[in-house]
Design a protein around this motif. Structure first.
Motif, PDB file in Angstrom:
ATOM      1  N   ARG A 214       0.840  -1.200   0.000  1.00 16.91           N
ATOM      2  CA  ARG A 214       0.000   0.000   0.000  1.00 16.91           C
ATOM      3  C   ARG A 214       0.871   1.246   0.000  1.00 16.91           C
ATOM      4  O   ARG A 214       0.586   2.226  -0.710  1.00 16.91           O
ATOM      5  N   ALA A 215       1.948   1.237   0.793  1.00 18.02           N
ATOM      6  CA  ALA A 215       2.835   2.398   0.851  1.00 18.02           C
ATOM      7  C   ALA A 215       3.453   2.684  -0.512  1.00 18.02           C
ATOM      8  O   ALA A 215       3.632   3.854  -0.887  1.00 18.02           O
ATOM      9  N   ASP A 216       3.785   1.638  -1.276  1.00 11.16           N
ATOM     10  CA  ASP A 216       4.329   1.829  -2.621  1.00 11.16           C
ATOM     11  C   ASP A 216       3.312   2.512  -3.526  1.00 11.16           C
ATOM     12  O   ASP A 216       3.652   3.397  -4.323  1.00 11.16           O
ATOM     13  N   LEU A 217       2.055   2.080  -3.423  1.00 13.07           N
ATOM     14  CA  LEU A 217       1.003   2.655  -4.255  1.00 13.07           C
ATOM     15  C   LEU A 217       0.744   4.110  -3.869  1.00 13.07           C
ATOM     16  O   LEU A 217       0.533   4.964  -4.745  1.00 13.07           O
ATOM     17  N   VAL A 218       0.765   4.397  -2.590  1.00  7.50           N
ATOM     18  CA  VAL A 218       0.579   5.781  -2.131  1.00  7.50           C
ATOM     19  C   VAL A 218       1.737   6.648  -2.609  1.00  7.50           C
ATOM     20  O   VAL A 218       1.552   7.793  -3.025  1.00  7.50           O
ATOM     21  N   ALA A 253       1.468  -5.926   6.579  1.00  7.98           N
ATOM     22  CA  ALA A 253       0.696  -4.755   6.159  1.00  7.98           C
ATOM     23  C   ALA A 253       0.026  -4.111   7.352  1.00  7.98           C
ATOM     24  O   ALA A 253      -0.232  -4.750   8.373  1.00  7.98           O
ATOM     25  N   ARG A 254      -0.266  -2.839   7.198  1.00 11.75           N
ATOM     26  CA  ARG A 254      -1.063  -2.121   8.197  1.00 11.75           C
ATOM     27  C   ARG A 254      -2.454  -1.887   7.627  1.00 11.75           C
ATOM     28  O   ARG A 254      -2.610  -1.302   6.563  1.00 11.75           O
ATOM     29  N   ALA A 264      -1.846 -12.534   6.900  1.00 14.61           N
ATOM     30  CA  ALA A 264      -2.608 -11.640   6.034  1.00 14.61           C
ATOM     31  C   ALA A 264      -1.763 -11.190   4.838  1.00 14.61           C
ATOM     32  O   ALA A 264      -0.530 -11.272   4.843  1.00 14.61           O
ATOM     33  N   ALA A 265      -2.453 -10.708   3.813  1.00 15.44           N
ATOM     34  CA  ALA A 265      -1.758 -10.150   2.651  1.00 15.44           C
ATOM     35  C   ALA A 265      -0.930  -8.948   3.083  1.00 15.44           C
ATOM     36  O   ALA A 265      -1.328  -8.181   3.957  1.00 15.44           O
ATOM     37  N   ASN A 266       0.224  -8.777   2.465  1.00 12.88           N
ATOM     38  CA  ASN A 266       1.053  -7.615   2.753  1.00 12.88           C
ATOM     39  C   ASN A 266       1.404  -6.823   1.506  1.00 12.88           C
ATOM     40  O   ASN A 266       2.249  -5.930   1.540  1.00 12.88           O
TER      41      ASN A 266
END
Length: 412
Positions: A214-218, A253-254, A264-266
């Motif tokens: 998610r951080a990469d996408l952000v 992941a957070r 969980a998925a990360n």
């Protein structure tokens, strides 16, 4: 949910970014731009400017003039706007950024207070455009680089809100024109809500990155606050078209409620990228520090074990790798770094460093090939190495470069 090893994720990323397999490099510069989604711009020019280096890294020794034409041609093929940073973007992505244009319009401020000259400058573009800042009185007031003139602030704000657009450059100067003249009507008339735009941009980021947290996408999209929540909604609802995956060795992941569990998925992945195993020839090349393969430090370290920062703005005595150190990619891994320069027809490697844990012979061969191809691309006929940071590599590298420099029939 799919489980991936870190190595599998790395190979998917390399193919998505155009560094693995011939098919991932089809379509020339325009095909490359569509695949990576955004090419970062920067003022620094060592061997070439970064947007040229990004194309070269994937496509090889293409003509620099041809690359420029592919980015900025008439009619327009691309435009400049804010994505990960100031970027060249495919023109068909114009509607996606409506959410950002609306946000700038509502804020009416970014780096400077917006002056009352906006309407006057817009009318000048309407009457005289396409124009550069020289045509409207210049960009600066005479002070530091950030001391912009009112005309420069106005034209940049008009670009932010989408009244004007930059679809080409003259030298390094932006050429501004009315969006209604430069952008095809079907793109101008396409209305997208904030949620639709963020979802579409997240999908592009996911396809470009191949596998991403998610951080990469952000980081790719540079969304914050409510727009980051829209990104989360697009991921969780499936609107972004990405699927959750679990990559071994990547951090947990957070979630919106805190850190997710170990099972969980990360990360998120482009499902099309996982349909077949990445195969083909790897590129051996120098990388711009602004290349989307490595532009985010945490991701570069996670994927390649590369701890890299641009040292151009670091005091000279504090630099470790050099002013514009370029990582060297070979065999899908980072094998070293080069701080390059040009002196006439000589490509100068001011400093060469090698990453630990590699076979010295293979690393030296890759470094030699990367240096000679880059030299050929920028019109240099020889390579000079000034400093090698590891003694065990220095002799073999100098010998390899010398051997490569000999004529095909041997010494005269």
């Amino acid at each position: 949910m799919t489980d991936l090893t870190a190595d599998e994720a790395r190979r998917i990323i390399l193919r998505a970014q155009g560094f693995l397999g011939a098919r991932s490099r089809s379509g020339g510069v325009r095909g490359m731009l569509r695949r990576v989604g955004a090419v970062q711009l920067d003022t620094i020019s060592v061997l070439a400017r970064s947007h040229e280096l990004v194309a070269y890294a994937r496509l090889g020794a293409i003509g620099r003039a041809a690359a420029e034409r592919a980015y900025w041609h008439d009619p327009a093929q691309a435009f400049e706007y804010w994505c990960h940073a100031a970027c060249i973007l495919p023109l068909e992505h114009w509607p996606l950024y409506a959410f950002r244009r609306r946000a700038y319009r509502e804020r009416r401020y970014r780096w400077h207070e917006v002056p009352p000259t906006i309407d006057k400058i817009l009318e000048q573009v309407r009457q005289d455009g396409p124009i550069t800042t020289t045509d409207i009185g210049g960009a600066k007031n005479g002070g530091p680089w950030w001391d912009w003139s009112d005309a420069k602030i106005s034209i940049e704000y008009l670009l932010d809100i989408g009244e004007v657009v930059c679809t080409r450059r003259i030298g390094w100067r932006r050429v501004y024109d009315l969006a209604e003249r430069a952008v095809p009507r079907e793109l101008l008339d396409r209305e997208m809500t904030d949620a639709e735009g963020v979802a579409a941009l997240t999908a592009i980021a996911g396809r470009s990155l191949g596998v991403a947290t998610r951080a990469d996408l952000v980081d790719f999209t540079r969304v914050r606050g409510g727009y980051a929540e829209l990104l989360d909604d697009a991921l969780e609802s499936g609107a972004a078209g990405l699927v959750p995956v679990r990559v071994s060795g990547w951090p947990a992941a957070r979630s919106r409620r805190g850190t997710a569990g170990d099972g969980a998925a990360n990360a998120w992945a482009d499902p099309a990228a996982m349909e077949s195993e990445p195969r083909g020839r790897h590129r051996t090349t120098l990388l711009s520090p602004f290349d989307s393969l490595i532009w985010e430090r945490a991701r570069a370290e996670r994927v390649f074990g590369l701890n890299h920062r641009l040292e151009a703005y670091v005091p000279k005595h504090k630099r470790v790798h050099g002013y514009f150190a370029m990582p060297v990619l070979a065999g899908g891994r980072i094998v070293g770094r080069v701080d390059p320069a040009r002196e006439g027809s000589v490509l100068v490697a001011r400093q060469v460093g090698f990453e630990p844990g590699l076979r010295p012979a293979a690393a030296v061969e890759a470094m030699r090939d990367a240096l000679w191809e880059a030299a050929s691309w920028v019109g240099c006929t020889s390579v000079r190495v000034e400093r090698v940071t590891s003694p065990e590599h220095e002799g073999p590298l100098r010998a390899a470069l010398a051997a490569q420099a000999e004529p095909p029939d041997g010494p005269a």
